[in-house]
Each structure stands twice: as structure tokens, then as C-alpha cells.
Design an enzyme around this catalytic site. Structure first.
Site, short mmCIF file in Angstrom:
data_model
loop_
_atom_site.label_atom_id
_atom_site.label_comp_id
_atom_site.label_asym_id
_atom_site.label_seq_id
_atom_site.Cartn_x
_atom_site.Cartn_y
_atom_site.Cartn_z
CG ASP A 18 -5.66 -52.17 -29.31
OD1 ASP A 18 -5.81 -53.39 -29.09
OD2 ASP A 18 -5.71 -51.67 -30.45
CG HIS A 53 -6.35 -60.28 -22.24
ND1 HIS A 53 -6.37 -59.14 -22.99
CD2 HIS A 53 -6.88 -61.25 -23.04
CE1 HIS A 53 -6.90 -59.39 -24.18
NE2 HIS A 53 -7.22 -60.67 -24.23
CG LEU A 83 -9.35 -42.31 -9.91
CD1 LEU A 83 -9.08 -41.18 -10.90
CD2 LEU A 83 -8.33 -43.44 -10.12
#
Ligand code: FPP
Length: 240
Positions: free
Chosen positions: A16, A33, A127
Site C-alpha cells: 500500500d 505503481h 520460491l
């Protein structure tokens, strides 16, 4: 210093603060972004280095459609450029990408790029990087309830036979392809103290760490601080 013996297996992050970061710099929201995407790439790399097995990021929620068309399309463009330009690196780094959420609602080019990424990384054993896209915790639970209700209606399941494990198995995280354990640690950046419809069922015993740093400024050092905070806590799961 982090304790290698007490690394969380699954870390989930609410990324955020991209908008505020851009505003502070007098830049358009999409620049925030874009910077957020770069921060995310470093956290993916660092998660792998730390030996974390599952990383889940909240990239686009079921509520984010309410934003302007320009912002929504901009985020998806970024997503496409990210997966296309980083696919090779993800494969090289043995990262397996999975999506949480109904991504079929995304623009066609995004769906195509995502499916290519899922396909080309599915055999990787390092991962597991879960990207939550068009994801909402309530929507996920509603879908699980519907799936179980269908089985009850078919007569293959009795209502009183429904277990917590059956509900978990019907969530995006529980399907055989994703199979992610519940996150031990959920991090939210930018000083907001909410879960905002993220992993509502899976977060029952997660440790929550809130960082005041805006997501584009969230560095691997900040990440390690959040993990150190997690490691300093005693987890009792309702016992004593
Ligand atoms: C929250 O910041 C962030 C988002 C809704 C989008 C997250 C997207 C990225 C990190 C980059 C793109 C990456 C992918 C994989 C698509 P906000 O816009 O709510 O910030 P604000 O609260 O300061 O306005």
C-alpha cells in the site's frame, strides 16, 4: 540479525501507498505503481535469498475496479510488462508463479501473459510467488461456500460433515495447484492498520506487521525489519 531457524514459510504483503508516494513527488499515480513494481521485484528476489518458500502479494483487489479506467488499465499494463520482461529471470531463479483470484476478468493480453508465465514456471521448485489479482477474501469464501453447497445439493456431502479443512481446500490457496500454507506473517505498508479483505480465512493466526514506509520505499532492509519483528513474537495459537 535474522534467525534462519525461525524464518516464516509464507509471507503475505499488502503493498500500500503507491498513490501517496507519487503525490508526494508531484507525479501521476501510475508512476507510483511503476515504482511499486520495482520494489516488488526486489522483495521477490530477497524472499528467495532468505529461504522463504511462499510469498503472496496483493496486487489488485476485487474493490480496485472502482478506480479510474486509466489507473486500472495502467496497472494491468504494468503487470503485462512485468511478467513479460521478467519471465526469463523468474525461470532462471527457479520461481513458480501462481495467481490467487479470478484473473479471467482481466484484459485479454494480461490473461495470455499470465497463462504463459504460469505454464513456464510451473515446474520450478524454488520460491512460490502468489500474485493476488481480482482477489477478495469475501469473494473467495463465497466461492468456497458455493462449491460445498453444490456438493450438498448433489447429495455427496452432508452439511454436518463440512470441516474447516474442506473450507480451506476450496480457497484459492487450498487448490492442489497452489497449495500454500496459511501465512505466518502479513505485512502492510504505508501506515494503514487494516486487512482490507486480504486472506480473511488464512490470516486467523498470522502475525501482523505494519510499516509506515510507503510501498515504493519498502526495501529489503525494511523487509528484514518486519521479519525480525515477527521473530520477536511468541505465537501461541490460542494455547498457553
Ligand atoms: C496500493 O497502493 C497498490 C495497488 C492497488 C496496486 C499494487 C500494484 C503494484 C505494486 C505494482 C504493479 C504490480 C503488479 C504485479 C500489477 P495505492 O494506490 O492504494 O496507494 P494509496 O493508498 O497511497 O493511494
Amino acid at each position: 540479525m535474522l534467525n534462519k531457524e525461525r524464518m516464516p514459510v509464507h509471507v503475505a504483503i499488502i503493498m500500500d501507498g503507491n498513490g501517496r508516494w507519487a503525490k508526494q513527488k508531484g507525479l501521476p499515480r501510475l508512476a507510483g505503481h511503476n515504482a511499486g513494481m520495482k520494489a516488488m521485484k526486489k522483495i521477490v528476489d530477497h524472499s528467495d535469498k532468505l529461504g522463504i518458500k511462499y510469498l503472496t502479494v496483493y496486487a489488485f483487489s476485487t474493490e480496485n475496479w472502482k478506480r479510474s479506467i486509466a489507473e486500472v488499465t495502467g496497472i494491468f499494463k504494468l503487470l503485462v510488462s512485468y511478467v513479460n520482461s521478467d519471465l526469463k529471470e523468474l525461470v532462471q531463479n527457479n520461481v513458480r508463479v501462481k495467481i490467487l483470484g479470478d484473473y479471467s476478468a482481466l484484459p485479454e493480453d494480461a490473461v495470455r501473459s499470465l497463462e504463459k508465465t504460469l505454464e513456464e514456471t510451473k515446474g520450478n521448485t524454488g520460491l512460490q510467488f502468489n500474485i493476488a489479482l481480482n482477489y477478495g477474501g469475501r469473494d473467495e469464501l463465497r466461492r468456497a461456500v458455493e462449491a460445498l453447497a453444490v456438493r450438498v445439493k448433489n447429495g455427496t456431502l452432508q452439511p454436518e460433515e463440512i470441516t474447516e479443512d474442506m473450507i480451506s481446500a476450496e480457497l484459492y490457496t487450498g487448490c492442489a495447484d497452489v497449495a500454500a500454507p496459511d501465512p505466518e506473517l502479513i505485512i502492510r505498508t504505508s501506515g494503514e492498520l487494516r486487512l482490507s479483505n486480504f486472506l480473511l480465512w488464512q490470516s486467523a493466526y498470522s502475525e501482523l506487521v505494519f510499516s509506515d514506509v510507503l510501498w515504493p520505499d519498502f526495501t529489503p532492509e525494511e523487509y528484514e525489519k518486519a521479519i525480525a519483528d515477527y521473530q520477536s513474537r511468541e505465537r501461541r495459537f490460542g494455547g498457553r
